[in-house]
Design a protein around this motif. Structure first.
Motif, PDB file in Angstrom:
ATOM      1  N   LEU A  57     -14.604  50.310  34.338  1.00 49.19           N
ATOM      2  CA  LEU A  57     -13.565  49.913  35.077  1.00 49.19           C
ATOM      3  C   LEU A  57     -13.880  48.890  36.002  1.00 49.19           C
ATOM      4  O   LEU A  57     -13.451  47.836  36.553  1.00 49.19           O
ATOM      5  CB  LEU A  57     -12.657  51.009  36.062  1.00 49.19           C
ATOM      6  N   ILE A  58     -15.207  49.410  36.803  1.00 52.87           N
ATOM      7  CA  ILE A  58     -15.565  48.163  37.775  1.00 52.87           C
ATOM      8  C   ILE A  58     -16.230  46.810  36.996  1.00 52.87           C
ATOM      9  O   ILE A  58     -15.873  45.708  37.608  1.00 52.87           O
ATOM     10  CB  ILE A  58     -16.956  48.726  38.459  1.00 52.87           C
ATOM     11  N   GLU A  59     -16.741  46.831  35.840  1.00 49.46           N
ATOM     12  CA  GLU A  59     -17.238  45.739  34.943  1.00 49.46           C
ATOM     13  C   GLU A  59     -15.788  44.729  34.581  1.00 49.46           C
ATOM     14  O   GLU A  59     -15.716  43.755  34.910  1.00 49.46           O
ATOM     15  CB  GLU A  59     -17.710  46.206  33.822  1.00 49.46           C
ATOM     16  N   ARG A  60     -14.806  45.596  34.318  1.00 49.76           N
ATOM     17  CA  ARG A  60     -13.445  44.880  33.974  1.00 49.76           C
ATOM     18  C   ARG A  60     -12.950  44.323  35.109  1.00 49.76           C
ATOM     19  O   ARG A  60     -12.288  43.031  35.061  1.00 49.76           O
ATOM     20  CB  ARG A  60     -12.481  45.718  33.121  1.00 49.76           C
ATOM     21  N   GLY A  61     -12.855  45.008  36.387  1.00 48.55           N
ATOM     22  CA  GLY A  61     -12.178  44.366  37.466  1.00 48.55           C
ATOM     23  C   GLY A  61     -13.178  43.099  38.047  1.00 48.55           C
ATOM     24  O   GLY A  61     -12.550  42.279  38.502  1.00 48.55           O
ATOM     25  N   ALA A  62     -14.475  43.167  37.885  1.00 46.04           N
ATOM     26  CA  ALA A  62     -15.250  42.039  38.300  1.00 46.04           C
ATOM     27  C   ALA A  62     -15.005  40.987  37.232  1.00 46.04           C
ATOM     28  O   ALA A  62     -14.829  39.692  37.609  1.00 46.04           O
ATOM     29  CB  ALA A  62     -16.740  42.291  38.040  1.00 46.04           C
ATOM     30  N   ILE A  63     -14.506  40.950  36.011  1.00 42.64           N
ATOM     31  CA  ILE A  63     -14.352  40.031  35.140  1.00 42.64           C
ATOM     32  C   ILE A  63     -12.793  39.456  35.436  1.00 42.64           C
ATOM     33  O   ILE A  63     -12.641  38.170  35.459  1.00 42.64           O
ATOM     34  CB  ILE A  63     -14.181  40.629  33.675  1.00 42.64           C
ATOM     35  N   LEU A  64     -11.653  40.196  35.555  1.00 39.57           N
ATOM     36  CA  LEU A  64     -10.545  39.884  36.062  1.00 39.57           C
ATOM     37  C   LEU A  64     -10.551  38.846  37.342  1.00 39.57           C
ATOM     38  O   LEU A  64      -9.929  37.967  37.436  1.00 39.57           O
ATOM     39  CB  LEU A  64      -9.540  41.216  36.411  1.00 39.57           C
ATOM     40  N   GLU A  65     -11.364  39.427  38.272  1.00 41.58           N
ATOM     41  CA  GLU A  65     -11.765  38.539  39.698  1.00 41.58           C
ATOM     42  C   GLU A  65     -12.459  37.382  39.336  1.00 41.58           C
ATOM     43  O   GLU A  65     -12.034  36.290  39.911  1.00 41.58           O
ATOM     44  CB  GLU A  65     -12.499  39.491  40.796  1.00 41.58           C
ATOM     45  N   SER A  66     -13.236  37.239  38.359  1.00 45.84           N
ATOM     46  CA  SER A  66     -13.873  36.235  38.165  1.00 45.84           C
ATOM     47  C   SER A  66     -12.990  34.946  37.618  1.00 45.84           C
ATOM     48  O   SER A  66     -13.038  33.896  37.634  1.00 45.84           O
ATOM     49  CB  SER A  66     -15.162  36.291  37.319  1.00 45.84           C
ATOM     50  N   VAL A  67     -12.160  35.562  36.529  1.00 49.13           N
ATOM     51  CA  VAL A  67     -11.230  34.560  35.865  1.00 49.13           C
ATOM     52  C   VAL A  67     -10.234  34.348  36.658  1.00 49.13           C
ATOM     53  O   VAL A  67      -9.620  32.931  36.822  1.00 49.13           O
ATOM     54  CB  VAL A  67     -10.847  35.400  34.512  1.00 49.13           C
ATOM     55  N   PRO A  75      -9.582  34.534  40.468  1.00 48.46           N
ATOM     56  CA  PRO A  75     -10.097  34.710  41.912  1.00 48.46           C
ATOM     57  C   PRO A  75      -9.166  35.164  42.835  1.00 48.46           C
ATOM     58  O   PRO A  75      -9.486  36.034  43.695  1.00 48.46           O
ATOM     59  CB  PRO A  75     -10.855  33.347  42.393  1.00 48.46           C
ATOM     60  N   THR A  76      -7.770  34.719  42.693  1.00 47.68           N
ATOM     61  CA  THR A  76      -7.021  35.049  43.827  1.00 47.68           C
ATOM     62  C   THR A  76      -6.304  36.527  43.706  1.00 47.68           C
ATOM     63  O   THR A  76      -5.962  37.331  44.548  1.00 47.68           O
ATOM     64  CB  THR A  76      -5.508  34.254  43.510  1.00 47.68           C
ATOM     65  N   VAL A  77      -6.747  37.386  42.602  1.00 44.88           N
ATOM     66  CA  VAL A  77      -6.300  38.708  42.418  1.00 44.88           C
ATOM     67  C   VAL A  77      -7.297  39.528  43.394  1.00 44.88           C
ATOM     68  O   VAL A  77      -6.733  40.658  44.023  1.00 44.88           O
ATOM     69  CB  VAL A  77      -6.605  39.130  41.237  1.00 44.88           C
ATOM     70  N   ALA A  78      -8.434  39.169  43.979  1.00 43.26           N
ATOM     71  CA  ALA A  78      -9.095  39.781  44.933  1.00 43.26           C
ATOM     72  C   ALA A  78      -8.148  40.138  46.063  1.00 43.26           C
ATOM     73  O   ALA A  78      -8.676  41.214  46.828  1.00 43.26           O
ATOM     74  CB  ALA A  78     -10.482  39.001  45.342  1.00 43.26           C
ATOM     75  N   GLN A  97       0.309  44.363  43.175  1.00 46.59           N
ATOM     76  CA  GLN A  97       0.434  43.000  42.681  1.00 46.59           C
ATOM     77  C   GLN A  97      -0.261  42.673  41.525  1.00 46.59           C
ATOM     78  O   GLN A  97       0.165  41.795  40.958  1.00 46.59           O
ATOM     79  CB  GLN A  97       0.110  42.102  44.044  1.00 46.59           C
ATOM     80  N   VAL A  98      -1.652  43.151  41.450  1.00 42.40           N
ATOM     81  CA  VAL A  98      -2.344  42.884  40.277  1.00 42.40           C
ATOM     82  C   VAL A  98      -1.586  43.495  39.179  1.00 42.40           C
ATOM     83  O   VAL A  98      -1.475  42.704  37.926  1.00 42.40           O
ATOM     84  CB  VAL A  98      -3.825  43.602  40.487  1.00 42.40           C
ATOM     85  N   LYS A  99      -1.094  44.424  39.111  1.00 46.14           N
ATOM     86  CA  LYS A  99      -0.494  45.262  38.102  1.00 46.14           C
ATOM     87  C   LYS A  99       0.961  44.249  37.516  1.00 46.14           C
ATOM     88  O   LYS A  99       1.008  44.109  36.508  1.00 46.14           O
ATOM     89  CB  LYS A  99       0.102  46.490  38.572  1.00 46.14           C
ATOM     90  N   PHE A 104       1.251  41.141  38.211  1.00 46.12           N
ATOM     91  CA  PHE A 104       0.745  39.750  37.588  1.00 46.12           C
ATOM     92  C   PHE A 104       0.162  40.096  36.143  1.00 46.12           C
ATOM     93  O   PHE A 104       0.451  39.399  35.292  1.00 46.12           O
ATOM     94  CB  PHE A 104      -0.657  39.444  38.576  1.00 46.12           C
ATOM     95  N   LEU A 105      -0.347  41.255  35.997  1.00 46.43           N
ATOM     96  CA  LEU A 105      -0.848  41.209  34.540  1.00 46.43           C
ATOM     97  C   LEU A 105       0.371  41.764  33.661  1.00 46.43           C
ATOM     98  O   LEU A 105       0.325  41.271  32.455  1.00 46.43           O
ATOM     99  CB  LEU A 105      -1.794  42.644  34.630  1.00 46.43           C
ATOM    100  N   LEU A 106       1.331  42.342  34.009  1.00 44.97           N
ATOM    101  CA  LEU A 106       2.747  42.679  33.284  1.00 44.97           C
ATOM    102  C   LEU A 106       3.172  41.356  32.893  1.00 44.97           C
ATOM    103  O   LEU A 106       3.649  41.101  31.876  1.00 44.97           O
ATOM    104  CB  LEU A 106       3.390  43.600  34.011  1.00 44.97           C
ATOM    105  N   SER A 107       3.187  40.302  34.087  1.00 48.19           N
ATOM    106  CA  SER A 107       3.819  39.058  33.814  1.00 48.19           C
ATOM    107  C   SER A 107       3.033  38.198  32.826  1.00 48.19           C
ATOM    108  O   SER A 107       3.796  37.766  31.809  1.00 48.19           O
ATOM    109  CB  SER A 107       4.058  38.385  34.972  1.00 48.19           C
ATOM    110  N   LEU A 108       1.932  38.476  32.682  1.00 48.97           N
ATOM    111  CA  LEU A 108       0.918  37.826  31.735  1.00 48.97           C
ATOM    112  C   LEU A 108       0.943  38.181  30.613  1.00 48.97           C
ATOM    113  O   LEU A 108       1.194  37.580  29.567  1.00 48.97           O
ATOM    114  CB  LEU A 108      -0.475  37.851  32.112  1.00 48.97           C
ATOM    115  N   SER A 109       1.120  39.726  30.350  1.00 50.07           N
ATOM    116  CA  SER A 109       1.633  40.195  29.117  1.00 50.07           C
ATOM    117  C   SER A 109       2.784  39.819  28.385  1.00 50.07           C
ATOM    118  O   SER A 109       2.858  40.027  26.984  1.00 50.07           O
ATOM    119  CB  SER A 109       1.426  41.793  29.004  1.00 50.07           C
ATOM    120  N   HIS A 110       3.793  39.275  29.213  1.00 51.03           N
ATOM    121  CA  HIS A 110       5.150  39.090  28.404  1.00 51.03           C
ATOM    122  C   HIS A 110       5.100  37.324  28.082  1.00 51.03           C
ATOM    123  O   HIS A 110       6.167  37.021  27.379  1.00 51.03           O
ATOM    124  CB  HIS A 110       6.210  39.467  29.577  1.00 51.03           C
ATOM    125  N   LEU A 111       3.758  36.911  28.419  1.00 49.87           N
ATOM    126  CA  LEU A 111       3.923  35.247  27.785  1.00 49.87           C
ATOM    127  C   LEU A 111       3.915  35.293  26.363  1.00 49.87           C
ATOM    128  O   LEU A 111       3.430  36.018  25.943  1.00 49.87           O
ATOM    129  CB  LEU A 111       2.735  34.578  28.572  1.00 49.87           C
TER     130      LEU A 111
END
Length: 90
Positions: free
Chosen positions: A41-51, A53-56, A62-64, A66-73
């Motif tokens: 979970l920590i590793e994936r969170g770090a990946i998410l923040e590196s890709v 940066p605004t999610v930090a 809000q992150v959830k 955001f990810l849900l909206s991306l998943s609907h693309l």
């Protein structure tokens, strides 16, 4: 009668010891699984923040969202499935 009682007591003690050993091993397994999940979970969170940066600065909700909206693309589900199959990054 005495030797039979002693044998029974010895076997009961051995059973208790084996049961305790089993509990210890199960606890070690659960701890290892918990550590592995936490690391993932920590590793994936770090990946998410590196890709992204605004999610930090976002809340978890809000992150959830955001990810849900991306998943609907269009093509998002297919891209995720393909990436999971091949093991490659998007």
């Amino acid at each position: 009668m005495k030797p039979l009682e002693e044998e029974r007591n010895r076997l009961e003690k051995e059973i208790r010891q084996l049961e305790n050993r089993q509990k210890i091993l199960l606890n070690k397994k659960a701890d290892a699984e918990r550590r592995e999940r936490t690391h993932r979970l920590i590793e994936r969170g770090a990946i998410l923040e590196s890709v992204f940066p605004t999610v930090a600065a976002m809340t978890s909700e809000q992150v959830k969202a955001f990810l849900l909206s991306l998943s609907h693309l269009p093509g998002a589900e297919e891209a995720a499935e393909e990436s999971a199959k091949s093991g490659d990054a998007l």
